[in-house]
Design a protein around this motif. Structure first.
Motif, PDB file in Angstrom:
ATOM      1  N   HIS A  73       0.812  -1.229   0.000  1.00 37.24           N
ATOM      2  CA  HIS A  73       0.000   0.000   0.000  1.00 37.24           C
ATOM      3  C   HIS A  73       0.838   1.268   0.000  1.00 37.24           C
ATOM      4  O   HIS A  73       0.297   2.356  -0.161  1.00 37.24           O
ATOM      5  N   ALA A  74       2.145   1.123   0.228  1.00 40.52           N
ATOM      6  CA  ALA A  74       2.991   2.325   0.222  1.00 40.52           C
ATOM      7  C   ALA A  74       2.954   3.078  -1.094  1.00 40.52           C
ATOM      8  O   ALA A  74       2.857   4.311  -1.120  1.00 40.52           O
ATOM      9  N   PRO A  75       3.059   2.401  -2.268  1.00 40.76           N
ATOM     10  CA  PRO A  75       2.972   3.159  -3.533  1.00 40.76           C
ATOM     11  C   PRO A  75       1.650   3.867  -3.722  1.00 40.76           C
ATOM     12  O   PRO A  75       1.576   4.864  -4.419  1.00 40.76           O
ATOM     13  N   LEU A  76       0.564   3.327  -3.114  1.00 35.28           N
ATOM     14  CA  LEU A  76      -0.715   4.010  -3.252  1.00 35.28           C
ATOM     15  C   LEU A  76      -0.713   5.344  -2.502  1.00 35.28           C
ATOM     16  O   LEU A  76      -1.275   6.339  -2.951  1.00 35.28           O
ATOM     17  N   ILE A  77      -0.053   5.340  -1.313  1.00 38.09           N
ATOM     18  CA  ILE A  77      -0.065   6.549  -0.485  1.00 38.09           C
ATOM     19  C   ILE A  77       0.926   7.578  -1.006  1.00 38.09           C
ATOM     20  O   ILE A  77       0.627   8.773  -1.122  1.00 38.09           O
ATOM     21  N   ALA A  78       2.134   7.148  -1.326  1.00 42.83           N
ATOM     22  CA  ALA A  78       3.182   8.069  -1.775  1.00 42.83           C
ATOM     23  C   ALA A  78       3.804   7.508  -3.031  1.00 42.83           C
ATOM     24  O   ALA A  78       4.698   6.658  -2.969  1.00 42.83           O
ATOM     25  N   PRO A  79       3.359   7.943  -4.215  1.00 46.02           N
ATOM     26  CA  PRO A  79       3.955   7.430  -5.456  1.00 46.02           C
ATOM     27  C   PRO A  79       5.440   7.725  -5.548  1.00 46.02           C
ATOM     28  O   PRO A  79       6.185   6.970  -6.158  1.00 46.02           O
ATOM     29  N   GLN A  80       5.908   8.832  -4.958  1.00 48.11           N
ATOM     30  CA  GLN A  80       7.324   9.152  -4.988  1.00 48.11           C
ATOM     31  C   GLN A  80       8.002   8.547  -3.760  1.00 48.11           C
ATOM     32  O   GLN A  80       7.548   8.747  -2.631  1.00 48.11           O
ATOM     33  N   PRO A  81       9.084   7.791  -3.940  1.00 46.31           N
ATOM     34  CA  PRO A  81       9.709   7.104  -2.794  1.00 46.31           C
ATOM     35  C   PRO A  81      10.170   8.068  -1.718  1.00 46.31           C
ATOM     36  O   PRO A  81      10.174   7.729  -0.543  1.00 46.31           O
ATOM     37  N   GLU A  82      10.607   9.273  -2.078  1.00 47.21           N
ATOM     38  CA  GLU A  82      11.136  10.184  -1.059  1.00 47.21           C
ATOM     39  C   GLU A  82      10.049  10.857  -0.251  1.00 47.21           C
ATOM     40  O   GLU A  82      10.350  11.533   0.731  1.00 47.21           O
ATOM     41  N   GLU A  83       8.782  10.720  -0.632  1.00 40.45           N
ATOM     42  CA  GLU A  83       7.707  11.355   0.110  1.00 40.45           C
ATOM     43  C   GLU A  83       7.435  10.606   1.418  1.00 40.45           C
ATOM     44  O   GLU A  83       7.424   9.376   1.461  1.00 40.45           O
ATOM     45  N   LYS A  84       7.203  11.370   2.457  1.00 38.59           N
ATOM     46  CA  LYS A  84       6.857  10.783   3.755  1.00 38.59           C
ATOM     47  C   LYS A  84       5.393  10.367   3.721  1.00 38.59           C
ATOM     48  O   LYS A  84       4.553  11.132   3.241  1.00 38.59           O
ATOM     49  N   HIS A  85       5.079   9.138   4.229  1.00 35.78           N
ATOM     50  CA  HIS A  85       3.712   8.667   4.207  1.00 35.78           C
ATOM     51  C   HIS A  85       3.427   7.851   5.454  1.00 35.78           C
ATOM     52  O   HIS A  85       4.320   7.211   6.001  1.00 35.78           O
ATOM     53  N   TYR A  86       2.186   7.908   5.869  1.00 30.09           N
ATOM     54  CA  TYR A  86       1.747   7.183   7.053  1.00 30.09           C
ATOM     55  C   TYR A  86       0.344   6.675   6.785  1.00 30.09           C
ATOM     56  O   TYR A  86      -0.411   7.285   6.014  1.00 30.09           O
ATOM     57  N   TYR A  87       0.006   5.591   7.442  1.00 33.95           N
ATOM     58  CA  TYR A  87      -1.374   5.132   7.410  1.00 33.95           C
ATOM     59  C   TYR A  87      -1.614   4.290   8.642  1.00 33.95           C
ATOM     60  O   TYR A  87      -0.699   3.780   9.275  1.00 33.95           O
ATOM     61  N   SER A  88      -2.882   4.135   8.982  1.00 36.37           N
ATOM     62  CA  SER A  88      -3.280   3.269  10.095  1.00 36.37           C
ATOM     63  C   SER A  88      -4.686   2.769   9.837  1.00 36.37           C
ATOM     64  O   SER A  88      -5.522   3.490   9.273  1.00 36.37           O
ATOM     65  N   VAL A  89      -4.924   1.506  10.254  1.00 42.90           N
ATOM     66  CA  VAL A  89      -6.234   0.876  10.144  1.00 42.90           C
ATOM     67  C   VAL A  89      -6.616   0.436  11.546  1.00 42.90           C
ATOM     68  O   VAL A  89      -5.923  -0.399  12.161  1.00 42.90           O
ATOM     69  N   ILE A  90      -7.697   0.986  12.047  1.00 41.70           N
ATOM     70  CA  ILE A  90      -8.128   0.733  13.417  1.00 41.70           C
ATOM     71  C   ILE A  90      -9.543   0.209  13.385  1.00 41.70           C
ATOM     72  O   ILE A  90     -10.424   0.778  12.721  1.00 41.70           O
ATOM     73  N   ALA A  91      -9.747  -0.924  14.111  1.00 47.59           N
ATOM     74  CA  ALA A  91     -11.098  -1.443  14.295  1.00 47.59           C
ATOM     75  C   ALA A  91     -11.658  -0.814  15.546  1.00 47.59           C
ATOM     76  O   ALA A  91     -11.097  -0.959  16.637  1.00 47.59           O
ATOM     77  N   LEU A  92     -12.728  -0.061  15.386  1.00 48.03           N
ATOM     78  CA  LEU A  92     -13.324   0.624  16.530  1.00 48.03           C
ATOM     79  C   LEU A  92     -13.827  -0.380  17.558  1.00 48.03           C
ATOM     80  O   LEU A  92     -14.305  -1.463  17.189  1.00 48.03           O
ATOM     81  N   PRO A  93     -13.631  -0.087  18.822  1.00 47.58           N
ATOM     82  CA  PRO A  93     -13.311   1.248  19.338  1.00 47.58           C
ATOM     83  C   PRO A  93     -11.849   1.610  19.364  1.00 47.58           C
ATOM     84  O   PRO A  93     -11.511   2.760  19.505  1.00 47.58           O
ATOM     85  N   GLY A  94     -10.875   0.694  19.216  1.00 43.22           N
ATOM     86  CA  GLY A  94      -9.495   1.139  19.302  1.00 43.22           C
ATOM     87  C   GLY A  94      -8.471   0.083  18.990  1.00 43.22           C
ATOM     88  O   GLY A  94      -7.302   0.229  19.365  1.00 43.22           O
TER      89      GLY A  94
END
Length: 473
Positions: A73-94
């Protein structure tokens, strides 16, 4: 205190270029704001699509939620390798399923869950972030919604700032070139527009100071033609004034030559006389010649004072015309009686206020009365009248003398012209002085025939503005 010099060209450039520069700044800021707005929408849409794509990869395996192939999923978030990217998947409540645990939610969970996207800015140890938070339902048993997921996708602001900078440069550079081209065009237009003034300046510098001919500019705008017309009017007035002065000097020299020559001849003859009787007769002639010369000089001085060029410094005061007429008539009565004439004044006006020069007005009416006394036969009648009609004061000096033929009336107002050329008592300046003084007071003078015979000199002078307003009120 003299004012500093200023350049019309510089003022036009300032007043034309400063508004253009202000509009250029405002246009650049507006374009930058619009472009960054749409760039933000592009980034936000990209984060939303990426978040939904990640949410669809969540699977429940043996009662546990997992994210298939997280590294993909990293290429989906930041197509350019040098770009900083973050993601998180949380099942509620936490419950953190995948991603960065320190990526905090930017919005509180809604009280009623539905598919909602929130956008905002956040900060991390690596700098500012643009975050999209999506609440996404998982399918449950029987097709009913099961648990809810919170998917957050974040990108560093470096690419966003770089895009904003590129937009600013791409916007400001064309506008800057445009303002430069416009400034050059404005400067060229001003130089070309002021070229007729430069031509007029060169024309005046090359012109001889004695040349008072009208200026001629063929290709010039309307405003320059108006300026040229004003200059031509001034040159014409100056030329007329100079011509009038030259004629005055020539006529005065010619008229003074005869009495002065006669005075010199009489004094030479008086020096040769040996008898007291002859000497007395010569001295009487010298006295008469000197008296005529003094009268001529006084008339010339009065005429010079009544010239248009000398009116700027002549004081004007409030004069009671009725009082002036009565006083002058009373002063002239002894001379009229000595000449065997009847002189009277007829004025129904108790007051006749007018703004003018009292000395010149006195000279005007003195000349009229003196001419009547001098040129009509003994036993004649002279009447001075003062009336008011149609905003004008009308002064008439009527006599019952022989009058003046119609063909000679226009010439009476010429300088040094006399109806009876054989009469040596006058110098031909009296009526010229009357006409000059009347015109200087914005009035007119005319000659009419009296009945059954005689002459009426009619002088019309305008009523002052204050008196006219008072009468209208």
């Amino acid at each position: 205190m003299s004012r500093g010099k200023f350049s019309l060209r510089r003022q036009l450039l300032v007043w034309l270029l400063i508004p253009q520069f202000i509009l250029w700044i405002a246009g650049a800021m507006l374009c930058y704001h619009v472009a960054t707005h749409y760039a933000t929408r592009v980034v936000d849409d990209s984060l939303q699509q990426t978040g939904r794509a990640i949410a669809r990869q969540v699977r429940e395996v043996d009662g546990e939620l997992t994210l298939g192939a997280p590294n993909l999923h990293a290429p989906l978030i930041a197509p350019q390798p040098e770009e900083k990217h973050y993601y998180s998947v949380i099942a509620l409540p936490g419950e953190l399923i995948a991603g960065n645990r320190h990526l905090s939610p930017i919005a509180s969970p809604p009280t009623r869950f539905e598919e909602t996207v929130y956008y905002g800015n956040a900060s991390s140890t690596d700098g500012a972030l643009r975050v999209a938070s999506l609440y996404f339902p998982l399918p449950g048993d029987g097709g009913r919604p099961g648990r809810w997921l919170l998917v957050q996708v974040a990108k560093g602001m470096d690419s966003y700032n770089r895009l904003s900078h590129e937009i600013l440069v791409a916007t400001a550079l064309p506008l800057g070139l445009l303002i430069l081209v416009m400034s050059i065009c404005v400067h060229w237009g001003i130089v070309r527009g002021l070229k007729p003034l430069t031509g007029l300046k060169s024309l005046m510098e090359r012109r001889d100071p004695q040349d008072l001919a009208p200026l001629e500019l063929a290709d010039a705008p309307e405003e320059v033609h108006a300026l040229t017309h004003a200059l031509n009017h001034m040159l014409s007035t100056t030329n007329e004034s100079i011509g009038r002065q030259r004629r005055f000097i020539a006529d005065a020299a010619h008229q003074l030559r005869t009495p002065l020559a006669g005075l010199k001849s009489q004094t030479e003859l008086a020096m040769r006389e040996t008898t007291p009787e002859g000497l007395r007769e010569r001295l009487n002639m010298v006295h008469a010649s000197a008296t005529r010369s003094i009268h001529l000089v006084n008339q010339l001085l009065t005429l010079a004072r009544s010239e248009p060029a000398n009116q700027t410094g002549m004081p004007q005061v409030r004069v009671d015309l009725a009082k002036l007429i009565r006083e002058l008539t009373a002063e002239a009565v002894p001379r009229a009686l000595a000449a065997g004439m009847d002189l009277g004044c007829d004025s129904p006006l108790q007051e006749a206020p007018i703004n003018g020069n009292s000395a010149l007005l006195r000279e005007l009416f003195v000349n009229l009365v003196e001419n009547a006394i001098k040129y009509i036969p003994r036993g004649g009648n002279i009447t001075v009248r003062l009336n008011r009609t149609d905003g004008q004061y009308v002064v008439e000096v009527e006599d019952d003398g022989p009058g003046i033929p119609d063909e000679q009336k226009p010439r009476v107002f010429e300088r040094f012209y006399r109806v009876n050329q054989n009469d040596g008592n006058g110098c031909g300046l009296g009526m010229a002085i009357v006409k000059e003084i009347a015109e200087r007071h914005h009035g007119t003078v005319g000659l009419l025939d009296a009945q059954p015979h005689g002459l009426i000199v009619r002088v019309e002078l305008p009523v002052g503005e204050e008196e006219a307003k008072a009468e209208d009120a």
